[in-house]
Design a protein around this motif. Structure first.
Motif, mmCIF file in Angstrom:
data_model
loop_
_atom_site.group_PDB
_atom_site.id
_atom_site.type_symbol
_atom_site.label_atom_id
_atom_site.label_comp_id
_atom_site.label_asym_id
_atom_site.label_seq_id
_atom_site.Cartn_x
_atom_site.Cartn_y
_atom_site.Cartn_z
ATOM 1 N N LEU A 169 -9.483 -3.825 20.769
ATOM 2 C CA LEU A 169 -8.557 -3.568 19.936
ATOM 3 C C LEU A 169 -7.549 -2.612 20.648
ATOM 4 O O LEU A 169 -7.453 -1.974 21.556
ATOM 5 N N GLY A 170 -6.400 -3.297 20.338
ATOM 6 C CA GLY A 170 -5.261 -2.502 21.022
ATOM 7 C C GLY A 170 -4.048 -3.556 21.232
ATOM 8 O O GLY A 170 -4.084 -4.873 21.261
ATOM 9 N N PRO A 171 -2.971 -3.004 21.465
ATOM 10 C CA PRO A 171 -2.549 -1.634 21.045
ATOM 11 C C PRO A 171 -2.365 -1.402 19.514
ATOM 12 O O PRO A 171 -2.131 -2.351 18.870
ATOM 13 N N LEU A 172 -2.616 -0.282 19.028
ATOM 14 C CA LEU A 172 -2.358 0.148 17.815
ATOM 15 C C LEU A 172 -1.251 0.946 17.841
ATOM 16 O O LEU A 172 -1.201 2.027 18.367
ATOM 17 N N ALA A 173 -0.083 0.662 17.090
ATOM 18 C CA ALA A 173 1.229 1.519 17.308
ATOM 19 C C ALA A 173 2.002 1.574 15.786
ATOM 20 O O ALA A 173 1.725 0.476 15.031
ATOM 21 N N VAL A 174 2.373 2.668 15.496
ATOM 22 C CA VAL A 174 3.362 2.878 14.289
ATOM 23 C C VAL A 174 4.585 3.530 14.810
ATOM 24 O O VAL A 174 4.385 4.350 15.794
ATOM 25 N N GLU A 175 5.546 3.148 14.278
ATOM 26 C CA GLU A 175 7.133 3.663 14.355
ATOM 27 C C GLU A 175 6.726 5.051 14.445
ATOM 28 O O GLU A 175 6.362 5.521 13.474
ATOM 29 N N LYS A 176 7.355 6.021 15.330
ATOM 30 C CA LYS A 176 7.283 7.287 15.346
ATOM 31 C C LYS A 176 7.682 7.934 14.054
ATOM 32 O O LYS A 176 7.305 9.271 13.711
ATOM 33 N N GLU A 177 8.734 7.628 13.634
ATOM 34 C CA GLU A 177 9.148 8.243 12.276
ATOM 35 C C GLU A 177 7.975 8.075 11.021
ATOM 36 O O GLU A 177 8.261 8.925 10.167
ATOM 37 N N PHE A 178 7.351 7.159 11.132
ATOM 38 C CA PHE A 178 6.251 6.892 10.141
ATOM 39 C C PHE A 178 4.771 7.551 10.698
ATOM 40 O O PHE A 178 3.850 7.397 9.931
ATOM 41 N N ALA A 179 4.735 8.305 11.658
ATOM 42 C CA ALA A 179 3.472 8.680 12.325
ATOM 43 C C ALA A 179 2.826 9.755 11.278
ATOM 44 O O ALA A 179 3.623 10.517 10.695
ATOM 45 N N GLU A 225 0.724 -1.130 0.060
ATOM 46 C CA GLU A 225 0.107 -0.018 0.052
ATOM 47 C C GLU A 225 0.778 1.182 0.053
ATOM 48 O O GLU A 225 1.944 1.460 0.569
ATOM 49 N N GLN A 226 0.398 2.220 -0.583
ATOM 50 C CA GLN A 226 1.119 3.589 -0.373
ATOM 51 C C GLN A 226 0.069 4.672 -0.292
ATOM 52 O O GLN A 226 -0.735 4.774 -1.139
ATOM 53 N N ALA A 227 0.306 5.232 0.791
ATOM 54 C CA ALA A 227 -0.779 6.346 1.068
ATOM 55 C C ALA A 227 -0.395 7.670 0.694
ATOM 56 O O ALA A 227 0.876 8.044 0.552
ATOM 57 N N VAL A 228 -1.216 8.570 0.182
ATOM 58 C CA VAL A 228 -0.952 9.950 -0.217
ATOM 59 C C VAL A 228 -1.273 11.029 0.991
ATOM 60 O O VAL A 228 -2.276 11.079 1.340
ATOM 61 N N ILE A 229 -0.403 11.499 1.426
ATOM 62 C CA ILE A 229 -0.521 12.512 2.667
ATOM 63 C C ILE A 229 0.111 13.829 2.351
ATOM 64 O O ILE A 229 1.217 14.008 1.946
ATOM 65 N N GLY A 230 -1.074 14.690 2.368
ATOM 66 C CA GLY A 230 -0.681 16.103 1.981
ATOM 67 C C GLY A 230 0.114 16.251 0.488
ATOM 68 O O GLY A 230 0.938 17.035 0.291
ATOM 69 N N GLY A 231 -0.141 15.415 -0.498
ATOM 70 C CA GLY A 231 0.006 15.594 -1.751
ATOM 71 C C GLY A 231 1.288 14.768 -2.019
ATOM 72 O O GLY A 231 1.714 14.488 -3.108
ATOM 73 N N ALA A 232 2.041 14.162 -0.816
ATOM 74 C CA ALA A 232 3.173 13.413 -0.941
ATOM 75 C C ALA A 232 2.802 11.908 -0.839
ATOM 76 O O ALA A 232 2.069 11.609 0.090
ATOM 77 N N PHE A 233 3.710 11.039 -1.401
ATOM 78 C CA PHE A 233 3.525 9.569 -1.152
ATOM 79 C C PHE A 233 4.223 9.334 0.391
ATOM 80 O O PHE A 233 5.310 9.674 0.490
ATOM 81 N N ALA A 234 3.671 8.491 1.013
ATOM 82 C CA ALA A 234 4.163 8.021 2.170
ATOM 83 C C ALA A 234 4.915 6.589 1.743
ATOM 84 O O ALA A 234 4.694 6.039 0.467
ATOM 85 N N PRO A 235 5.859 6.109 2.567
ATOM 86 C CA PRO A 235 6.574 5.169 2.076
ATOM 87 C C PRO A 235 5.678 3.649 1.706
ATOM 88 O O PRO A 235 4.561 3.569 2.377
ATOM 89 N N ALA A 236 6.026 2.965 0.925
ATOM 90 C CA ALA A 236 5.276 1.855 0.633
ATOM 91 C C ALA A 236 5.294 0.836 1.878
ATOM 92 O O ALA A 236 6.349 0.877 2.266
ATOM 93 N N GLY A 273 -0.566 7.760 7.398
ATOM 94 C CA GLY A 273 -1.491 6.928 7.088
ATOM 95 C C GLY A 273 -1.376 5.256 7.405
ATOM 96 O O GLY A 273 -2.347 4.647 7.093
ATOM 97 N N ILE A 274 -0.210 4.996 7.999
ATOM 98 C CA ILE A 274 -0.018 3.608 8.184
ATOM 99 C C ILE A 274 -1.155 3.102 9.332
ATOM 100 O O ILE A 274 -1.706 1.995 9.118
ATOM 101 N N GLY A 275 -1.169 3.891 10.328
ATOM 102 C CA GLY A 275 -2.192 3.538 11.687
ATOM 103 C C GLY A 275 -3.605 3.428 10.943
ATOM 104 O O GLY A 275 -4.319 2.446 11.272
ATOM 105 N N ALA A 276 -4.074 4.387 10.102
ATOM 106 C CA ALA A 276 -5.498 4.289 9.526
ATOM 107 C C ALA A 276 -5.593 3.259 8.682
ATOM 108 O O ALA A 276 -6.675 2.467 8.864
ATOM 109 N N ALA A 277 -4.291 2.593 7.851
ATOM 110 C CA ALA A 277 -4.712 1.622 6.964
ATOM 111 C C ALA A 277 -4.883 0.350 7.931
ATOM 112 O O ALA A 277 -5.399 -0.649 7.469
ATOM 113 N N LEU A 278 -3.863 0.357 8.993
ATOM 114 C CA LEU A 278 -4.261 -0.809 9.884
ATOM 115 C C LEU A 278 -5.528 -1.118 10.604
ATOM 116 O O LEU A 278 -6.103 -2.058 10.711
ATOM 117 N N MET A 279 -6.024 0.137 11.053
ATOM 118 C CA MET A 279 -7.541 0.000 11.583
ATOM 119 C C MET A 279 -8.290 -0.226 10.484
ATOM 120 O O MET A 279 -9.330 -0.952 10.875
#
Length: 187
Positions: A89-99, A2-13, A102-108
Motif C-alpha cells: 500500500l502506498g502512498p496514502l495522501a490527503v491534501e494538508k488542509e483536509f488532514a 461520504e461525510q465524516a464526523v470529527i470532534g462533533g463537527a462534520f468534515a466536508p462531503a 477522516g478522509i485518509g481513514a476512509a480511503l484506507m
C-alpha cells in the motif's frame, strides 16, 4: 458522498472513486504537495517504479466540487523466493488542509475492503504504526520480510486479509503485476 464526523463537527462531503487515467497529473501534483520532493527516493518507490497499481485497487477522494483531495494505491508484490503474493500500500495522501478529517481513514478502509473482496491475502506498507495500527497493521507480521533498500524495520507493517497468510513468508519483497507502458516521443 461520504461525510465524516470529527470532534462533533462534520468534515466536508467527499466521494471515493476508482482512479482513472485522467487522474494522473492531478494525483502526481497532490503527492508532490503532500509527500515532498524526496518521495521518489523511498524504498517503496523501488517496488512501484515501472509498474501499474494492482487491478481495481487505486482510489481517489474528491470533494463535492470534484477536486482531488486524497489518493491511495495498492501494488502487487511477491514475498521473497517462496513466491507468495501480497499487496504493497502506498502512498496514502490527503491534501494538508483536509488532514485529520477522516478522509485518509476512509480511503484506507475502502482499499482494505476492496483488497479483501478481490481475495488478496495480505497488505504490507511502510508507515507510522500509531496511525496504521487502528486498521490492524502490525510490525509483528514482518520480522522475516524485508524491503529493497533502506527502511525502518519498526515502520514495516502488515495486515493479513486471510489469517495465517504471512505465517511462513520470508525474504525481500519483489515487484510483480502489470508493467507500465512507457511512451516515447520520437521526432
Amino acid at each position: 458522498m461520504e461525510q465524516a464526523v470529527i470532534g462533533g463537527a462534520f468534515a466536508p462531503a467527499f466521494s471515493i472513486l476508482c482512479e482513472s487515467a485522467r487522474d494522473a497529473a492531478e494525483r502526481e501534483a497532490l503527492l508532490d504537495r503532500v509527500m515532498g520532493p524526496k518521495r521518489k527516493s523511498k524504498s517503496s518507490e523501488k517496488l512501484r517504479s515501472g509498474r501499474l497499481p494492482a487491478e481495481g485497487l487505486a482510489f481517489v477522494a474528491r470533494d463535492a466540487g470534484g477536486r482531488m483531495i486524497g489518493s491511495v494505491r495498492l501494488w502487487n508484490v511477491r514475498l521473497g523466493n517462496e513466491g507468495s503474493s501480497a499487496l504493497l500500500l502506498g502512498p496514502l495522501a490527503v491534501e494538508k488542509e483536509f488532514a485529520g478529517r477522516g478522509i485518509g481513514a476512509a480511503l484506507m478502509r475502502h482499499a482494505i475492503a476492496e483488497a479483501r473482496r478481490l481475495e488478496h491475502l495480505a497488505i504490507l506498507l511502510v508507515g507510522d504504526a500509531g496511525y496504521y495500527g487502528r486498521f490492524g497493521f502490525s510490525a509483528d507480521l514482518t520480522p522475516t520480510l524485508s524491503m529493497p533498500g533502506p527502511y525502518e524495520t519498526n515502520r514495516f507493517l502488515a495486515l493479513e486479509l486471510t489469517p495465517g497468510a504471512l505465517l511462513h513468508a520470508s525474504g525481500t519483497l519483489y515487484p510483480t503485476g502489470r508493467k507500465a507502458v512507457v511512451r516515447s516521443l520520437v521526432a
